[in-house]
Scaffold this active site. Sequence first.
Site, PDB file in Angstrom:
ATOM      1  N   HIS A 113       0.864  -1.091  -0.147  1.00 18.44           N
ATOM      2  CA  HIS A 113      -0.005   0.092   0.045  1.00 18.44           C
ATOM      3  C   HIS A 113       0.893   1.198  -0.143  1.00 18.44           C
ATOM      4  O   HIS A 113       0.454   2.103  -0.766  1.00 18.44           O
ATOM      5  CB  HIS A 113      -0.878  -0.047   1.176  1.00 18.44           C
ATOM      6  CG  HIS A 113      -1.818   1.112   1.419  1.00 18.44           C
ATOM      7  ND1 HIS A 113      -2.106   1.531   2.629  1.00 18.44           N
ATOM      8  CD2 HIS A 113      -2.470   1.930   0.523  1.00 18.44           C
ATOM      9  CE1 HIS A 113      -2.918   2.700   2.318  1.00 18.44           C
ATOM     10  NE2 HIS A 113      -3.083   2.909   1.135  1.00 18.44           N
ATOM     11  N   GLU A 116       2.267   1.939  -3.511  1.00 20.15           N
ATOM     12  CA  GLU A 116       1.221   2.584  -4.259  1.00 20.15           C
ATOM     13  C   GLU A 116       1.138   3.980  -4.129  1.00 20.15           C
ATOM     14  O   GLU A 116       0.737   4.639  -5.231  1.00 20.15           O
ATOM     15  CB  GLU A 116      -0.255   1.954  -3.789  1.00 20.15           C
ATOM     16  CG  GLU A 116      -1.048   2.653  -4.457  1.00 20.15           C
ATOM     17  CD  GLU A 116      -2.584   2.714  -3.435  1.00 20.15           C
ATOM     18  OE1 GLU A 116      -2.676   3.965  -3.548  1.00 20.15           O
ATOM     19  OE2 GLU A 116      -2.842   1.847  -3.034  1.00 20.15           O
ATOM     20  N   HIS A 117       1.420   4.572  -3.081  1.00 21.03           N
ATOM     21  CA  HIS A 117       1.651   5.919  -2.488  1.00 21.03           C
ATOM     22  C   HIS A 117       2.825   6.297  -3.188  1.00 21.03           C
ATOM     23  O   HIS A 117       2.757   7.454  -3.830  1.00 21.03           O
ATOM     24  CB  HIS A 117       1.533   6.237  -1.286  1.00 21.03           C
ATOM     25  CG  HIS A 117       0.284   6.085  -0.399  1.00 21.03           C
ATOM     26  ND1 HIS A 117      -0.323   7.506  -0.238  1.00 21.03           N
ATOM     27  CD2 HIS A 117      -0.644   5.264  -0.444  1.00 21.03           C
ATOM     28  CE1 HIS A 117      -1.644   7.026   0.578  1.00 21.03           C
ATOM     29  NE2 HIS A 117      -1.827   5.693   0.325  1.00 21.03           N
ATOM     30  N   GLU A 194      -4.467   7.902   6.494  1.00 23.80           N
ATOM     31  CA  GLU A 194      -5.610   7.173   5.970  1.00 23.80           C
ATOM     32  C   GLU A 194      -6.142   5.880   6.652  1.00 23.80           C
ATOM     33  O   GLU A 194      -7.169   5.752   6.903  1.00 23.80           O
ATOM     34  CB  GLU A 194      -4.872   6.575   4.620  1.00 23.80           C
ATOM     35  CG  GLU A 194      -5.904   5.609   3.799  1.00 23.80           C
ATOM     36  CD  GLU A 194      -5.267   5.420   2.294  1.00 23.80           C
ATOM     37  OE1 GLU A 194      -6.020   4.649   1.568  1.00 23.80           O
ATOM     38  OE2 GLU A 194      -4.214   5.613   2.134  1.00 23.80           O
TER      39      GLU A 194
END
Length: 919
Positions: A113, A116-117, A194
């Site tokens: 994750h 992905e950022h 997040e």
Amino acid sequence: MYLLSLSCLFRYIELSNGLRVLLISDFSGSNAKGGGDDQQDQAGAQGRDEVEEEEEGDSGEGSEEDEEENEEEEQDSDFDELDEENAGKKKKAALCISVGSFSDPDDLPGLAHFLEHMVFMGSEKYPAENGFDAFLKKHGGSDNASTDCERTIFQFDVQRKYFREALDRWAQFFICPLMIEDAIDREVEAVDSEYQLARPSDSHRKEMLFGSLAKPGHPMSKFCWGNAQTLKHEPRDKQINTYQRLRDFWKRYYSAHYMTLAVQSKESLDTLEQWVREIFIKVPNNGEPRPDFSHLQQPFDTPAFNKLYRVVPVRKVHALTISWAVPPQGKHYRVKPLHYISWLIGHEGTGSILSLLRKKCWALALFGGNSETGFDQNTTYSIFSISITLTDQGYQNFYQVSAIINCSVFLRIYEEIQKIEANEFHYQEQTDPIEFAENICENMQLFPKEDFLTGDQLMFEYDPQVISAALSLLTPDKANLLLLSPENEGHCPLREKWFGTCYNMEDEWVQRWAGDFQLNPDLHLPAHNQFIATDFTLKTSDCPDTEFPVRIITSDRGALWYKKDNKFKIPKAYIRFNLISPMIQKSPENLVLFDLFVNILAHNLAEPAYEADVAQLEYKLVAGEHGLVIRLKGFNHKLPLLLKLIVDHLAEFSAEPAVFAMFSEQLKKTYFNILIKPERLGKDVRLLILEHCRWSVIQKYQALMKGLTVDDLMTFATQLKAELYVEGLVQGNFTSTFLKVKLQFQPLTAEVPVLFRVVELPQKPHLCKVKSLNKGDANSEVTVYYQMHMEEPCFDFLRTKETLGYQVYPTCRNTSGVLGFSVTVETQATKFSSEFVEAKIEEFLVSFGERLSGLSEDAFKTQVTALIKLKECEDAHLGEEVDRNWFEVVTQQYVFDRLNKETGPFSGPGLAPGPHDLR
């Protein structure tokens, strides 16, 4: 080959580096041609197919997860902006990589994750940290990405003129991302924010608790989100170089032969192929085998799984979820056994499980099935779950509820479902092309190329053995039960590690549920569905064609606007009505009674209208600020039948005392759940300040707590229906004489405003601070509102550089016709005070003002040209056109050519404003 309503050409190619691509030339309305070799592409995606994406509809089914997103959606007069940047007007691309959180290293949870950022933070060719986002915003585009268990998806859209350059900029993230070490700590804070925003979500909390029940060593038990603890603090303590591990992860898993790409534009297939080959051939292929977890079968075959878990939710909700983990069902996509079973379980018509539970006032909603996300379906297992939103009585009787689930039977219906879904696929309306591209690139990972377009949508063949095999696994001894209720508080000593969910587990339910149950005579299979369309002919106009809706009925009781569709040429239509009444805004009590009226009306309709819903005739009842809004859409053949059903129930409205009591209790929970969310509470307070005569959610909650009766509701309903002004809009495949609605009422004695009056804010700042009502939620929201637009500079300054929070967004607002601008930051009180965040927003606005003052004539013209391009784009689908026209009707402005009027001042020599007009 499938013939649909929009024309597209497809070509499937595979690059020499192993990257697989589906090219989609959307030549509808353009002069693009397929190229001389298009007819040779039969080995690709079936050569010349025509396709149009499916619009997500309101299924009418519900679970507590759905309600978390939908049930608390209060209508207000802060009208949503018409989406002039709809993806359907732009060119788009989506890329799927067959790697996700299952591949996270054990010592760096959340790394997939995090990567992905990080890949978006510039590239060697385009090193600006937020350069891609800035480029897209400048040219009317957007981008997004998501990490699932075994896949990661990236997508963007942009104006056609800039599509080639955008593709090149985007591809660099997969060719040579910069991922500079200085950005690591800052972007970790965005990932952590997040995660913090997700912590109060009951659906996310359930998933983490559920995943923790997997066998030790199975990737389902991993912490897929990642946060500052797992990606920053613990690695430092253990002397792990997160930056190097991030680059290693990219090299290992972001390989061309793991990737599938979907590219859609109006260019010819030859042009698209040339672009893709030139750009994406540079994506490296490391030659390593794909990540494979298919050997890790039966991860939930453990004693811990087959128990009852009592869980304390964040919201006020009673919910029961019964889940089974079965072998992965992806290989049975042509039969879709879980979809078939879910259709029968989730049916809401006569003889259904939900019908029986509603009659007992035990349940409000039921959803059965598999969401097809990585959590629900992957290469190691598939989940089949039944989620029921319980009433207070249902919670007290949840053992009996589970018994009713256990004794249900399932047979037949397969061909009927096939017919419904085939109709919808063949005549689906293009609504979200970026979602289409995203869906296709993921389908390319899952299905053979002949089924790229249809593999996830159609039921190809009936195989009773496959269905029976799946059904035989859904037995009580293999089930997991999650029971959410505030009543569990104080009885749940266990605590889930990452989201802090309090829970307890019990065994006694197994004995209660394991016995033989007699078949309940109230449960039976659905009858033949009278709402399935069979007439798909396009109607001939019976009046002159018009560019905009015309008023075909006008009286003191209302008006009806009509427009025959001769552009999109699909056998569908939209019907919308606004029933305006002065009774609604008279008091908080009336607003509560109106909410109850709409909820109970929907409840009364749920069973008789459910067949229409499964036949792809969608309807929605909305408690608007000043009236009841009725929305219908679907195949025009049977749409009038559904409208008649709704109007009949409206005219003959009734409420049983038990049903009234059930929805009164549920509405208390709904209001409470709104008030504990910082973003919803902030919105309510902002509108309360701005608008005269507005009643707040707190006032509605207080009015409901004082006590209302079923007699109060029936008196209100009588008064509501006695005097109305009804405005409607009909668009699509109808003639002008089709509609005759029988609803008796008197005209209004005085005009009812459809917009609130808005306060003119004084020329000085005002501060309103509200304490969050959820003491356990560390999330804060700061909104700075100006009554008087910019996106990427705001994101870059407040999120990327200042790392104030994951959600940072500016918004142009239309509050009852008065324009405004706000900047909102969702942050954590444990990191930043609201005063600090507000000061940073002001600092940004000052710097942006300085930037505006130095804006050159050329830079301003670029922005103006981009805006004109957006407003001049044609509607991508009928629903988009209807939404624009309905906005004019429901606000009683009737400026149907608004887009032309808005671009007028920018057209012609000497008319266009300059940068000095911004200062």
